[in-house]
Design an enzyme around this catalytic site. Structure first.
Site, PDB file in Angstrom:
ATOM      1  N   GLY A 177      35.200 -78.603   0.259  1.00  0.00           N
ATOM      2  CA  GLY A 177      35.876 -77.481  -0.040  1.00  0.00           C
ATOM      3  C   GLY A 177      37.476 -77.476   0.222  1.00  0.00           C
ATOM      4  O   GLY A 177      37.677 -77.774   1.056  1.00  0.00           O
ATOM      5  N   GLU A 424      26.108 -78.179   4.173  1.00  0.00           N
ATOM      6  CA  GLU A 424      25.717 -77.894   5.760  1.00  0.00           C
ATOM      7  C   GLU A 424      24.588 -78.336   6.103  1.00  0.00           C
ATOM      8  O   GLU A 424      23.904 -77.761   7.339  1.00  0.00           O
ATOM      9  CB  GLU A 424      25.955 -76.535   6.173  1.00  0.00           C
TER      10      GLU A 424
HETATM   11  C1  LIG Z   1      31.808 -70.412   0.899  1.00  0.00           C
HETATM   12  C2  LIG Z   1      31.408 -70.076   2.303  1.00  0.00           C
HETATM   13  C3  LIG Z   1      31.448 -68.977   3.054  1.00  0.00           C
HETATM   14  C4  LIG Z   1      30.837 -68.765   4.264  1.00  0.00           C
HETATM   15  C5  LIG Z   1      30.683 -69.870   5.300  1.00  0.00           C
HETATM   16  C6  LIG Z   1      31.647 -69.774   6.457  1.00  0.00           C
HETATM   17  C7  LIG Z   1      31.897 -71.167   7.154  1.00  0.00           C
HETATM   18  C8  LIG Z   1      31.597 -72.359   6.474  1.00  0.00           C
HETATM   19  C9  LIG Z   1      32.419 -72.930   5.507  1.00  0.00           C
HETATM   20  C10 LIG Z   1      32.162 -73.570   4.551  1.00  0.00           C
HETATM   21  C11 LIG Z   1      30.742 -73.797   4.170  1.00  0.00           C
HETATM   22  C12 LIG Z   1      30.646 -74.612   2.928  1.00  0.00           C
HETATM   23  C13 LIG Z   1      30.369 -75.808   2.689  1.00  0.00           C
HETATM   24  C14 LIG Z   1      29.633 -76.488   3.615  1.00  0.00           C
HETATM   25  C15 LIG Z   1      30.387 -77.648   4.359  1.00  0.00           C
HETATM   26  C16 LIG Z   1      29.409 -78.968   4.413  1.00  0.00           C
HETATM   27  O1  LIG Z   1      28.225 -79.175   3.474  1.00  0.00           O
HETATM   28  S1  LIG Z   1      30.004 -80.076   5.304  1.00  0.00           S
HETATM   29  C17 LIG Z   1      29.103 -81.362   5.290  1.00  0.00           C
HETATM   30  C18 LIG Z   1      27.463 -80.997   5.800  1.00  0.00           C
HETATM   31  N1  LIG Z   1      26.875 -82.472   5.748  1.00  0.00           N
HETATM   32  C19 LIG Z   1      25.685 -82.415   6.457  1.00  0.00           C
HETATM   33  O2  LIG Z   1      25.056 -81.297   6.966  1.00  0.00           O
HETATM   34  C20 LIG Z   1      24.661 -83.578   6.299  1.00  0.00           C
HETATM   35  C21 LIG Z   1      23.282 -83.508   6.951  1.00  0.00           C
HETATM   36  N2  LIG Z   1      23.411 -84.762   7.654  1.00  0.00           N
HETATM   37  C22 LIG Z   1      23.038 -84.760   9.144  1.00  0.00           C
HETATM   38  O3  LIG Z   1      23.503 -83.863   9.900  1.00  0.00           O
HETATM   39  C23 LIG Z   1      22.657 -86.176   9.939  1.00  0.00           C
HETATM   40  O4  LIG Z   1      22.856 -87.121   8.641  1.00  0.00           O
HETATM   41  C24 LIG Z   1      21.137 -86.050   9.944  1.00  0.00           C
HETATM   42  C25 LIG Z   1      21.081 -85.022  11.179  1.00  0.00           C
HETATM   43  C26 LIG Z   1      20.457 -85.518   8.694  1.00  0.00           C
HETATM   44  C27 LIG Z   1      20.705 -87.372  10.437  1.00  0.00           C
HETATM   45  O5  LIG Z   1      21.412 -87.920  11.705  1.00  0.00           O
HETATM   46  P1  LIG Z   1      21.516 -89.523  11.918  1.00  0.00           P
HETATM   47  O6  LIG Z   1      22.604 -89.543  13.038  1.00  0.00           O
HETATM   48  O7  LIG Z   1      21.612 -90.145  10.767  1.00  0.00           O
HETATM   49  O8  LIG Z   1      20.310 -89.839  12.676  1.00  0.00           O
HETATM   50  P2  LIG Z   1      18.883 -89.266  13.295  1.00  0.00           P
HETATM   51  O9  LIG Z   1      18.292 -90.397  13.805  1.00  0.00           O
HETATM   52  O10 LIG Z   1      18.174 -88.503  12.267  1.00  0.00           O
HETATM   53  O11 LIG Z   1      19.360 -88.566  14.560  1.00  0.00           O
HETATM   54  C28 LIG Z   1      19.896 -89.133  15.889  1.00  0.00           C
HETATM   55  C29 LIG Z   1      19.506 -88.212  17.036  1.00  0.00           C
HETATM   56  O12 LIG Z   1      20.711 -87.141  16.825  1.00  0.00           O
HETATM   57  C30 LIG Z   1      20.139 -85.798  16.836  1.00  0.00           C
HETATM   58  N3  LIG Z   1      21.020 -85.332  15.871  1.00  0.00           N
HETATM   59  C31 LIG Z   1      21.208 -85.103  14.767  1.00  0.00           C
HETATM   60  N4  LIG Z   1      22.102 -84.353  14.277  1.00  0.00           N
HETATM   61  C32 LIG Z   1      22.634 -83.491  15.529  1.00  0.00           C
HETATM   62  C33 LIG Z   1      23.615 -82.480  15.782  1.00  0.00           C
HETATM   63  N5  LIG Z   1      24.101 -81.896  14.755  1.00  0.00           N
HETATM   64  N6  LIG Z   1      23.760 -81.942  16.891  1.00  0.00           N
HETATM   65  C34 LIG Z   1      22.890 -82.526  17.878  1.00  0.00           C
HETATM   66  N7  LIG Z   1      21.881 -83.553  17.762  1.00  0.00           N
HETATM   67  C35 LIG Z   1      21.811 -84.304  16.449  1.00  0.00           C
HETATM   68  C36 LIG Z   1      18.718 -86.147  16.288  1.00  0.00           C
HETATM   69  O13 LIG Z   1      18.059 -84.942  16.538  1.00  0.00           O
HETATM   70  C37 LIG Z   1      18.349 -87.277  16.918  1.00  0.00           C
HETATM   71  O14 LIG Z   1      18.093 -87.017  18.134  1.00  0.00           O
HETATM   72  P3  LIG Z   1      16.722 -87.898  18.950  1.00  0.00           P
HETATM   73  O15 LIG Z   1      16.733 -87.351  20.193  1.00  0.00           O
HETATM   74  O16 LIG Z   1      15.472 -87.658  18.164  1.00  0.00           O
HETATM   75  O17 LIG Z   1      17.127 -89.228  18.623  1.00  0.00           O
HETATM   76  C1  LIG Z   2      29.152 -75.617  -2.870  1.00  0.00           C
HETATM   77  C2  LIG Z   2      29.148 -76.720  -2.011  1.00  0.00           C
HETATM   78  C3  LIG Z   2      30.065 -76.881  -1.040  1.00  0.00           C
HETATM   79  C4  LIG Z   2      30.188 -78.207  -0.017  1.00  0.00           C
HETATM   80  N1  LIG Z   2      31.299 -78.195   0.829  1.00  0.00           N
HETATM   81  C5  LIG Z   2      31.357 -79.442   1.347  1.00  0.00           C
HETATM   82  C6  LIG Z   2      32.349 -79.734   2.347  1.00  0.00           C
HETATM   83  O1  LIG Z   2      33.405 -78.710   2.204  1.00  0.00           O
HETATM   84  N2  LIG Z   2      32.598 -80.748   3.192  1.00  0.00           N
HETATM   85  C7  LIG Z   2      31.557 -81.737   2.982  1.00  0.00           C
HETATM   86  O2  LIG Z   2      31.771 -82.656   3.500  1.00  0.00           O
HETATM   87  N3  LIG Z   2      30.482 -81.401   2.030  1.00  0.00           N
HETATM   88  C8  LIG Z   2      30.274 -80.489   1.333  1.00  0.00           C
HETATM   89  N4  LIG Z   2      29.377 -80.309   0.611  1.00  0.00           N
HETATM   90  C9  LIG Z   2      28.263 -81.414   0.458  1.00  0.00           C
HETATM   91  C10 LIG Z   2      27.340 -80.954   0.979  1.00  0.00           C
HETATM   92  O3  LIG Z   2      27.202 -81.015   2.454  1.00  0.00           O
HETATM   93  C11 LIG Z   2      26.054 -81.970   0.530  1.00  0.00           C
HETATM   94  O4  LIG Z   2      25.718 -81.778  -0.868  1.00  0.00           O
HETATM   95  C12 LIG Z   2      24.823 -81.673   1.356  1.00  0.00           C
HETATM   96  O5  LIG Z   2      24.821 -82.120   2.398  1.00  0.00           O
HETATM   97  C13 LIG Z   2      23.376 -82.518   0.776  1.00  0.00           C
HETATM   98  O6  LIG Z   2      23.638 -83.711   0.662  1.00  0.00           O
HETATM   99  P1  LIG Z   2      23.427 -84.497  -0.907  1.00  0.00           P
HETATM  100  O7  LIG Z   2      24.080 -83.940  -1.860  1.00  0.00           O
HETATM  101  O8  LIG Z   2      23.458 -85.999  -0.664  1.00  0.00           O
HETATM  102  O9  LIG Z   2      21.920 -84.430  -0.923  1.00  0.00           O
HETATM  103  P2  LIG Z   2      20.805 -85.405  -1.156  1.00  0.00           P
HETATM  104  O10 LIG Z   2      20.552 -85.778   0.365  1.00  0.00           O
HETATM  105  O11 LIG Z   2      21.026 -86.407  -2.140  1.00  0.00           O
HETATM  106  O12 LIG Z   2      19.448 -84.324  -1.666  1.00  0.00           O
HETATM  107  C14 LIG Z   2      18.648 -84.722  -2.780  1.00  0.00           C
HETATM  108  C15 LIG Z   2      17.026 -84.509  -2.472  1.00  0.00           C
HETATM  109  O13 LIG Z   2      16.988 -85.604  -1.709  1.00  0.00           O
HETATM  110  C16 LIG Z   2      16.075 -85.057  -0.513  1.00  0.00           C
HETATM  111  N5  LIG Z   2      16.080 -86.045   0.725  1.00  0.00           N
HETATM  112  C17 LIG Z   2      17.344 -86.837   1.271  1.00  0.00           C
HETATM  113  N6  LIG Z   2      17.055 -87.261   2.133  1.00  0.00           N
HETATM  114  C18 LIG Z   2      15.707 -87.149   2.367  1.00  0.00           C
HETATM  115  C19 LIG Z   2      14.782 -87.765   3.413  1.00  0.00           C
HETATM  116  N7  LIG Z   2      15.226 -88.630   4.522  1.00  0.00           N
HETATM  117  N8  LIG Z   2      13.784 -87.568   3.372  1.00  0.00           N
HETATM  118  C20 LIG Z   2      13.101 -86.684   2.576  1.00  0.00           C
HETATM  119  N9  LIG Z   2      14.016 -86.121   1.378  1.00  0.00           N
HETATM  120  C21 LIG Z   2      15.036 -86.504   1.445  1.00  0.00           C
HETATM  121  C22 LIG Z   2      16.680 -83.956  -0.345  1.00  0.00           C
HETATM  122  O14 LIG Z   2      15.733 -83.204   0.521  1.00  0.00           O
HETATM  123  C23 LIG Z   2      16.925 -83.366  -1.723  1.00  0.00           C
HETATM  124  O15 LIG Z   2      15.923 -82.744  -2.426  1.00  0.00           O
HETATM  125  C24 LIG Z   2      29.155 -79.290  -0.311  1.00  0.00           C
HETATM  126  C25 LIG Z   2      28.275 -78.796  -1.311  1.00  0.00           C
HETATM  127  C26 LIG Z   2      28.002 -77.928  -2.077  1.00  0.00           C
HETATM  128  C27 LIG Z   2      26.848 -77.741  -2.980  1.00  0.00           C
END
Ligand SMILES: CC/C=C\C/C=C\C/C=C\C/C=C\CCC(=O)SCCNC(=O)CCNC(=O)[C@H](O)C(C)(C)COP(=O)(O)OP(=O)(O)OC[C@H]1O[C@@H](n2cnc3c(N)ncnc32)[C@H](O)[C@@H]1OP(=O)(O)O
Ligand SMILES: Cc1cc2nc3c(=O)[nH]c(=O)nc-3n(C[C@H](O)[C@H](O)[C@H](O)COP(=O)(O)OP(=O)(O)OC[C@H]3O[C@@H](n4cnc5c(N)ncnc54)[C@H](O)[C@@H]3O)c2cc1C
Length: 627
Positions: A177, A424
């Protein structure tokens, strides 16, 4: 008629002190005063008008959002608003914009992952909005799998720089965003490569655009990713695409609190968990839980007020028809959502405390509660956003046909809210993280490490110990079941935090009693919804299930006279609600009728296109194809 409170008869039924409940909802007397003052300031300023949004093109909507963001910033400066008041102003302006990401992600990421020196350099610029930041983590090919990100950051010891590059199409940054048209800087997440070795994903501060003329810097290809779901206000957010072509940045622009790269090209992992790189997501997920209670309460306020206004069937001897809020089916759909709004408010208060506590511990290098904080923020973000998105849609349906009008406020609220189930952290992916945490706890049962905090109850599942073998294989195979267990764990958390709230001192006549009713509705509604699981595991008997159902109906009757007062306690202005159905005075029909004529389509009696397309049709001037 204007000025008449068509809901006065409902407000007179209230059995508790609404003003006291307003303070409970706001969190404290101080928070109420700030919230009340700022919401009224925004509502009274035509510069923050939002009732015309649905008639704007995307470019007009976006430009208007820039104008509002600048106007909000000027208001904050001119009125010398505090950080708390400024945050409230952005909240009540109620327009997704680059400022959400600048304040909600860019700044927290620097605070959480930057060194003291980096914070001192970049935070003053960000706080004064002399730079505008975005959070560029997600790519075209990866979002959930952060460790799968493909953007590279290769250290060049010759020049003491990192070379940021997008090696493949799927490595293009996609979704951030504010990135598309506004941000001047990004926290870009990339795979660090030092001395030819990959060292995992790290965050880097990268300037994207010139601070002189806003043109993209050399090596940057950047733009907006296009229209999003519905015509809603989220199209005011410039979610962007960005490709790096060997862009060089100084070494000191890698966020180095968690790990460092020396000028000699040595990679050093400090003694903090690498997961601190994910710290900004922990912060945002806890804010999203509080946002869920706000979004759900808005929808419930609209549906409750309209349900008290709307009458349908049930007229006796020519008397008034029945208020739809008096139908048990309407109550059984609406009141659990009202209870959920309060439940999410209180669990959000607790989560804010948990996040502050873990942040304080991290500063002392105490990482003991980080796993629990991750599980709680991930799980509650998932649970509350799913329930809220579903709840907003249910509130639309509770309002019948008029709920589908933009002037009800519900379609836009839904369109803006639903991505919260994805951003998120996609909700299922996050529940899998909770499941992993629960299974890790099970695997440690019987050891000296006793479960504490939110998993203390698991000491009572020792019998699960025998399933310790083959955990990894079992996990994948049973992941759908484990996700359900994760949901149950989070629901227990919500109920227990509601109960803890009730154990506090809560001033105001009848306030605690109303909250007890809502807490019981929340808990018993869950028991009713999931009674299959409770019965099949022997936790309850069929008699218990029947008693719960009977008690729910009784509780709905207790809420009924207080329903309008319970939503008044949210203290939302008509401006913020943006809904004719939810207007405070309940004077719905005249407002609906008046609003219809403001639609641009009604600017002319005969519509554009009549003479070109309709008249020839009517006058059979179009040669009809031989049938
Ligand atoms: C309009 C909006 C209005 C209001 C909102 C206000 C403010 C917000 C502003 C904007 C919001 C809008 C947009 C959102 C922006 C985004 O979307 S940013 C991108 C977000 N993306 C994600 O969230 C990605 C999700 N994926 C992950 O977090 C990681 O990939 C995972 C956790 C799924 C996997 O992590 P990996 O490292 O690959 O592997 P893992 O083996 O699963 O994890 C290893 C160990 O680490 C621990 N762990 C994982 N995450 C965390 C963490 N965040 N903190 C602490 N620990 C963490 C995990 O538990 C494992 O621990 P073990 O002890 O089991 O080994
Ligand atoms: C409105 C909006 C604002 C955003 N803003 C930001 C931003 O500011 N910054 C930023 O960095 N990103 C941003 N994003 C991106 C957002 O963080 C990602 O879209 C979100 O983390 C989901 O990841 P993906 O799109 O890869 O979904 P995917 O992981 O591709 O999900 C697709 C499907 O696959 C499934 N899946 C994936 N992995 C597994 C697994 N291991 N086991 C079982 N099922 C699985 C999911 O459950 C889901 O049903 C935004 C997205 C939106 C829609």
């Amino acid at each position: 008629m204007e000025g008449v409170d068509h809901l006065a008869h409902e407000r007179n039924k209230s059995e508790f002190d609404v003003d006291a409940m307003k303070i409970v909802w706001a969190g404290s007397p101080h928070a109420f005063v700030v919230s009340d003052r700022i919401s009224k300031l925004v509502a009274s300023d035509p510069g923050f008008r939002k009732d015309n949004r649905s008639t704007l093109s995307r470019k007009e909507l976006f430009k208007n959002t820039l104008r509002k963001a600048a106007y909000a910033w000027k208001t904050i400066i001119d009125l010398h608003l505090s950080e708390e008041e400024a945050a409230k102003l952005r909240f009540y302006v109620d327009e997704p914009a680059f400022t959400d990401v600048h304040w909600g992600m860019f700044i927290p990421a620097i605070k959480g992952q930057g060194t003291e020196e980096q914070q001192q350099k970049w935070l003053p610029l960000a706080y004064k909005m002399q730079i505008i930041g975005c959070y560029a983590q997600t790519e075209l090919g990866h979002g959930s799998n952060v460790q799968g990100l493909e953007t590279t950051a290769t250290f060049d010891p010759q020049t003491d720089e990192f070379i940021i590059h997008s090696p493949t199409l799927t490595s293009s940054k996609w979704w951030p965003g504010g990135l598309g048209k506004v941000a001047t800087h990004a926290i870009a997440y990339a795979l660090l490569i030092v001395g030819g070795r990959e060292q995992g994903v790290h965050g880097f501060i990268v300037q994207l655009r010139s601070l002189e003329d806003h043109s993209p810097l050399p090596g940057m290809t950047v733009g907006d990713i296009g229209m999003k779901f519905g015509n809603g206000a989220y199209n005011a957010m410039d979610n962007g695409v960005l490709r790096f072509d060997h862009v060089r940045i100084p070494r000191n622009q890698m966020l180095m609190r968690v790990s460092q790269v020396t000028c000699e090209g040595k990679y050093k992992q400090s003694d903090v968990p690498r997961q601190l790189v994910y710290g900004a997501m922990l912060y945002v997920r806890q804010t999203i839980v509080a946002d869920a209670s706000c979004a759900l309460s808005r929808a419930v306020c609209i549906a409750t007020r309209y349900s008290a206004v709307r009458r349908q069937f049930g007229s006796q001897n020519g008397g008034p028809e029945t208020q739809v809020i008096d139908y048990k089916t309407q109550q059984s759909r609406l009141f659990p959502l009202l209870a959920s709004a309060y439940a999410f408010r209180f669990v959000g208060e607790w989560l804010k405390w948990l996040y502050a506590d873990v942040t304080q511990r991290l500063q002392a290098n105490d990482f003991s509660t980080l796993p629990e904080a991750h599980a709680c923020t991930a799980g509650l973000k998932s649970l509350t956003t799913t329930a809220t998105a579903d709840g907003i849609e249910e509130c639309r349906k509770l309002c019948g046909g008029h709920g589908y009008l933009c002037s009800s406020g519900l379609p836009e609220l839904f369109a803006v809210y639903v991505p919260a189930c994805t951003y998120e952290g996609e909700n299922t992916v996050l529940l899998l993280q909770v499941a992993r945490f629960l299974m890790k706890t099970v695997s440690q049962l019987g050891s000296s490490k006793k479960p504490v905090g939110t998993i203390a109850y698991m000491t009572r599942v020792e019998h699960l110990m025998q399933c310790r073998c083959g955990v990894q294989r079992g996990f994948a195979e049973l992941s759908a079941d484990l996700v359900e267990a994760a949901v149950a764990h989070c629901q227990l958390l919500v109920v227990s935090k509601f109960i803890e709230k009730l154990q506090q001192e809560i001033p105001g006549k009848g306030v605690k009693q109303q909250l007890e009713v809502l807490c019981n509705i929340y808990a018993l509604f869950l028991l009713h919804k999931h009674q299959g699981d409770f019965l099949s595991t022997g936790c309850i008997t069929p008699k218990h299930a029947a008693l719960a159902n009977d008690e729910l109906r009784s509780l709905y009757s207790q809420v009924r006279p207080n329903a309008i007062a319970l939503v008044d306690a949210f203290n939302y202005t008509d401006h913020y609600l943006g809904s004719i159905l939810g207007c405070y005075d309940g004077n719905v029909y005249p407002k609906l009728y008046e609003a219809a004529w403001k639609d641009p389509l009604n600017e002319s009696v005969v519509p554009d296109g009549y003479h070109q397309y309709i008249r020839p049709l009517l006058k059979q001037e179009i040669r009809t194809a031989r049938l």
